[in-house]
Design a protein around this motif. Structure first.
Motif, PDB file in Angstrom:
ATOM      1  N   VAL A   1       0.840  -1.200   0.000  1.00  0.00           N
ATOM      2  CA  VAL A   1       0.000   0.000   0.000  1.00  0.00           C
ATOM      3  C   VAL A   1       0.878   1.254   0.000  1.00  0.00           C
ATOM      4  O   VAL A   1       1.729   1.407   0.884  1.00  0.00           O
ATOM      5  CB  VAL A   1      -0.943   0.015   1.230  1.00  0.00           C
ATOM      6  CG1 VAL A   1      -1.748   1.307   1.267  1.00  0.00           C
ATOM      7  CG2 VAL A   1      -1.867  -1.200   1.200  1.00  0.00           C
ATOM      8  N   PRO A   2       0.717   2.144  -0.972  1.00  0.00           N
ATOM      9  CA  PRO A   2       1.502   3.387  -1.003  1.00  0.00           C
ATOM     10  C   PRO A   2       1.323   4.167   0.298  1.00  0.00           C
ATOM     11  O   PRO A   2       0.226   4.292   0.824  1.00  0.00           O
ATOM     12  CB  PRO A   2       0.908   4.159  -2.184  1.00  0.00           C
ATOM     13  CG  PRO A   2       0.330   3.094  -3.065  1.00  0.00           C
ATOM     14  CD  PRO A   2      -0.188   2.035  -2.132  1.00  0.00           C
ATOM     15  N   GLY A   3       2.441   4.675   0.808  1.00  0.00           N
ATOM     16  CA  GLY A   3       2.405   5.384   2.083  1.00  0.00           C
ATOM     17  C   GLY A   3       2.794   4.494   3.241  1.00  0.00           C
ATOM     18  O   GLY A   3       3.395   4.956   4.219  1.00  0.00           O
ATOM     19  N   LEU A   4       2.476   3.188   3.133  1.00  0.00           N
ATOM     20  CA  LEU A   4       2.862   2.240   4.174  1.00  0.00           C
ATOM     21  C   LEU A   4       4.160   1.520   3.825  1.00  0.00           C
ATOM     22  O   LEU A   4       4.932   1.157   4.709  1.00  0.00           O
ATOM     23  CB  LEU A   4       1.756   1.201   4.410  1.00  0.00           C
ATOM     24  CG  LEU A   4       0.499   1.660   5.146  1.00  0.00           C
ATOM     25  CD1 LEU A   4      -0.499   0.511   5.245  1.00  0.00           C
ATOM     26  CD2 LEU A   4       0.847   2.169   6.543  1.00  0.00           C
ATOM     27  N   LYS A   5       4.398   1.330   2.497  1.00  0.00           N
ATOM     28  CA  LYS A   5       5.597   0.591   2.101  1.00  0.00           C
ATOM     29  C   LYS A   5       6.796   1.536   1.978  1.00  0.00           C
ATOM     30  O   LYS A   5       6.642   2.722   1.658  1.00  0.00           O
ATOM     31  CB  LYS A   5       5.361  -0.141   0.789  1.00  0.00           C
ATOM     32  CG  LYS A   5       5.111   0.754  -0.417  1.00  0.00           C
ATOM     33  CD  LYS A   5       4.927  -0.086  -1.681  1.00  0.00           C
ATOM     34  CE  LYS A   5       4.736   0.798  -2.910  1.00  0.00           C
ATOM     35  NZ  LYS A   5       4.579  -0.032  -4.135  1.00  0.00           N
ATOM     36  N   PRO A   6       8.022   1.022   2.249  1.00  0.00           N
ATOM     37  CA  PRO A   6       9.226   1.854   2.147  1.00  0.00           C
ATOM     38  C   PRO A   6       9.458   2.341   0.719  1.00  0.00           C
ATOM     39  O   PRO A   6       8.997   1.736  -0.254  1.00  0.00           O
ATOM     40  CB  PRO A   6      10.339   0.888   2.577  1.00  0.00           C
ATOM     41  CG  PRO A   6       9.654  -0.172   3.369  1.00  0.00           C
ATOM     42  CD  PRO A   6       8.311  -0.328   2.747  1.00  0.00           C
ATOM     43  N   THR A   7      10.188   3.445   0.604  1.00  0.00           N
ATOM     44  CA  THR A   7      10.558   3.992  -0.704  1.00  0.00           C
ATOM     45  C   THR A   7      11.882   3.375  -1.138  1.00  0.00           C
ATOM     46  O   THR A   7      12.859   3.404  -0.393  1.00  0.00           O
ATOM     47  CB  THR A   7      10.708   5.521  -0.628  1.00  0.00           C
ATOM     48  OG1 THR A   7       9.471   6.089  -0.180  1.00  0.00           O
ATOM     49  CG2 THR A   7      11.082   6.094  -1.981  1.00  0.00           C
TER      50      THR A   7
END
Length: 586
Positions: free
Chosen positions: A135-141
């Motif tokens: 989920v974007p925002g929860l997963k690392p960049t």
């Protein structure tokens, strides 16, 4: 009435005729709360659903943990030492929370309800963990596959999910193996012989799950992404729920015996209150219920022993023990209740020796993986690379190989000479495993010493993968697997068999807690070694780049600790006396 016990759906417990061989004699009940009928419940016909649950749960757990140290390092951007400590702390918690689950199972819920409820929590935790990788925002960049950065919030979400899984394992680990053993009537000689065999095949199923996790799932995590690598274990846990509930009508269920912790504390309090009382020599004067049944639900009477005699004061009856016409349990305890405490005390020294073994075993999920990650990962001359964590498949293959050999060859062979129903005792089995584990560390130390010599001779310091095949790690994994078959299965069998009937989940959680303390102990060792060996600006034994370190010294240190631990175990084993039961289960 208090004697009526409803396990699941409101059935009333009625005692079957003592001469009726169609019912179990060990006090187990069917799913309606009635005495269990042998022809329709339990034995191997109930076990496939329990084993199916355990297979799916272990697939999920090992699929999550086998490669987690690299996820911490590459995706959460932790150092090698920090990643090793993170995995040790999380794994340790997974094996400490069983104390909670075991208490609930033995005291209030029973094993069925405990497994069912905590399995559902497990699914929730795995689903949340999968979201932190997708989920974007929860997963690392991620800048690249092995170069990611996580914010404090993203790391927190990941660890919340992981520790929710750790909590859930606490209700499953101490109960599933005991619940499977509950399906075999201890008072039926034919069924009783299958119980020890069940523990062997139970561990066999665990390792089939681990085999798939450490090969297929680790490859998926490395090559297809963590969202798939964690998503598949989440789906596996959903299947675990379905498998367990499917066998409900076939299960045999033991009655919870009330809080074991309360009973233990009552004995301590009562004996302290009577510290001046002299224990009579005539055992007929000891307080115990007059009938054959124990006063403790789900437990047989235990024979009086002469060890730890201070606690015998708790069953000496005095006029002051009666309060308003009732026996005060905080002043007067039965012989069986006192012997429960003694049984747990006797288990503790054996339990303590499992901590060092667990620290050695934990190397598979941290420094073995980090060691392998610096080696050549190619399979032969092909371009295909195997993930370093996948080498744990050889530990699993070793277990899968050794369990049939032990169950079908070693046990029958040794039985002819010893006369023991299992060939050798559980303590002897554990000792053999501790001996083998020493050589696993020696093997790992020799390999690392040779690897570091090559690094220094050819200046491979900054190479990601030096030209030395990772398959040189196979012997150390294979030896760990052999040690598992003897020590870990021996522990499960021993702690189940020697525990009081109404404390078996608690006893198995005690055995599992050695894994927790072993991981915490390893984390402590890593911290101490890192601090001591990095003085005066030295890289130390365990730097981020192990090519500059001395991991071989750390493995040698663990080998020495293992040898000392084995010597201690042998001395304790000579002192141990086995429990003796009387009467029938209530």
């Amino acid at each position: 009435m208090a004697e009526d016990y409803v396990y699941l759906q409101g059935g009333r417990v009625g005692a079957p005729d003592a001469e009726d061989d169609s019912y179990t004699k060990d006090g187990t009940l069917d799913y309606r709360g009635n005495p269990a009928n042998k022809t329709v419940t339990g034995t191997w016909k109930a076990c496939p659903f329990i084993l199916g649950n355990e297979f799916c749960e272990r697939l999920a757990f090992y699929g999550l943990s086998a490669n987690l140290v690299l996820y911490f390092k590459n995706n959460l951007h932790q150092s090698s030492a920090a990643a090793a400590k993170s995995i040790s702390n999380w794994t340790g918690t997974c094996y400490l929370t069983p104390l909670i689950g075991a208490f609930l199972a033995d005291a209030y819920l029973g094993r069925y309800k405990t497994i069912a409820s905590f399995t559902i929590i497990y699914v929730i935790g795995m689903a949340l963990l999968t979201m932190t990788t997708s989920v974007p925002g929860l997963k690392p960049t991620c800048v690249s596959k092995d170069d990611c950065y996580a914010t404090a919030g993203q790391s927190a979400a990941c660890f919340v999910a992981l520790y929710l899984v750790a909590l859930a394992t606490g209700g499953i680990k101490p109960c599933v193996s005991a619940y499977g053993a509950d399906q075999f009537d201890e008072d039926d000689e034919v069924e009783k012989k299958h119980k020890s065999s069940f523990f062997n095949w139970f561990y066999f199923v665990i390792n089939i799950g681990a085999l798939i996790a450490s090969s297929l799932l680790v490859w998926i995590q490395t090559n297809k992404g963590w969202e798939w690598g964690f998503g598949i274990p989440a789906v596996s846990m959903a299947f675990a729920v379905v498998s367990f509930f499917s066998g409900t009508k076939l299960y045999r269920n033991q009655k919870p015996g009330g809080s074991p912790i309360t009973r233990i504390v009552q004995v301590v309090v009562a004996s302290v209150r009577k510290y001046r009382v002299k224990v009579p020599a005539d055992e007929s004067l000891f307080y115990e219920t007059a009938n054959a049944e124990s006063a403790i639900k789900g437990s047989r009477k235990l024979e009086h022993t002469n060890e730890f005699r201070f606690f015998d004061k708790a069953f000496v009856e005095l006029p002051t023990d009666n309060t308003k016409g009732f026996k005060d349990p905080w002043r007067l305890c039965s012989v069986t209740q006192v012997e429960e405490l003694k049984s747990i005390i006797k288990l503790l020294p054996i339990w303590a020796t499992g901590i060092v073994f667990a620290a050695v075993f934990s190397q598979m999920s941290n420094f073995f993986v980090l060691q392998g990650s610096h080696m050549d990962l190619h399979v032969g001359s092909s371009s295909f690379e195997i993930p370093a964590a996948s080498l744990s498949v050889f530990d699993t293959l070793s277990v899968i190989l050794w369990i049939p050999i032990y169950d079908r060859l070693i046990v029958p062979f040794t039985r002819k000479y010893t006369g023991h129903k299992n060939g050798i005792t559980s303590l002897q089995r554990m000792g053999i495993g501790l001996f083998i584990s020493i050589f696993s560390m020696i093997c790992a130390a020799i390999l690392e010493h040779i690897r570091l010599q090559m690094v220094r001779e050819h200046s491979y310091y900054d190479l990601d993968h030096m030209p030395m095949s990772v398959f040189w790690q196979v012997p150390q994994y294979f030896l760990i697997g052999a040690a598992e078959v003897f020590t870990v299965i021996g522990q499960v069998d021993f702690f189940y068999d020697q525990a009081p009937d109404a404390m078996r989940s608690l006893s198995l959680s005690l055995a599992l807690s050695t894994v927790a303390l072993g991981n915490y102990f390893n984390s402590l060792l890593v911290t101490i070694v890192a601090n001591v060996t990095t003085k005066n600006n030295k890289p130390g034994w365990l730097p981020d780049n192990l090519n500059y370190g001395n991991l071989d010294n750390f493995f040698c240190f663990l080998a020495v600790l293992s040898a000392l631990n084995l010597g201690t175990f042998m001395l304790i084993s000579k002192w141990y006396t086995y429990k003796k039961t009387l009467g029938t289960l209530r």
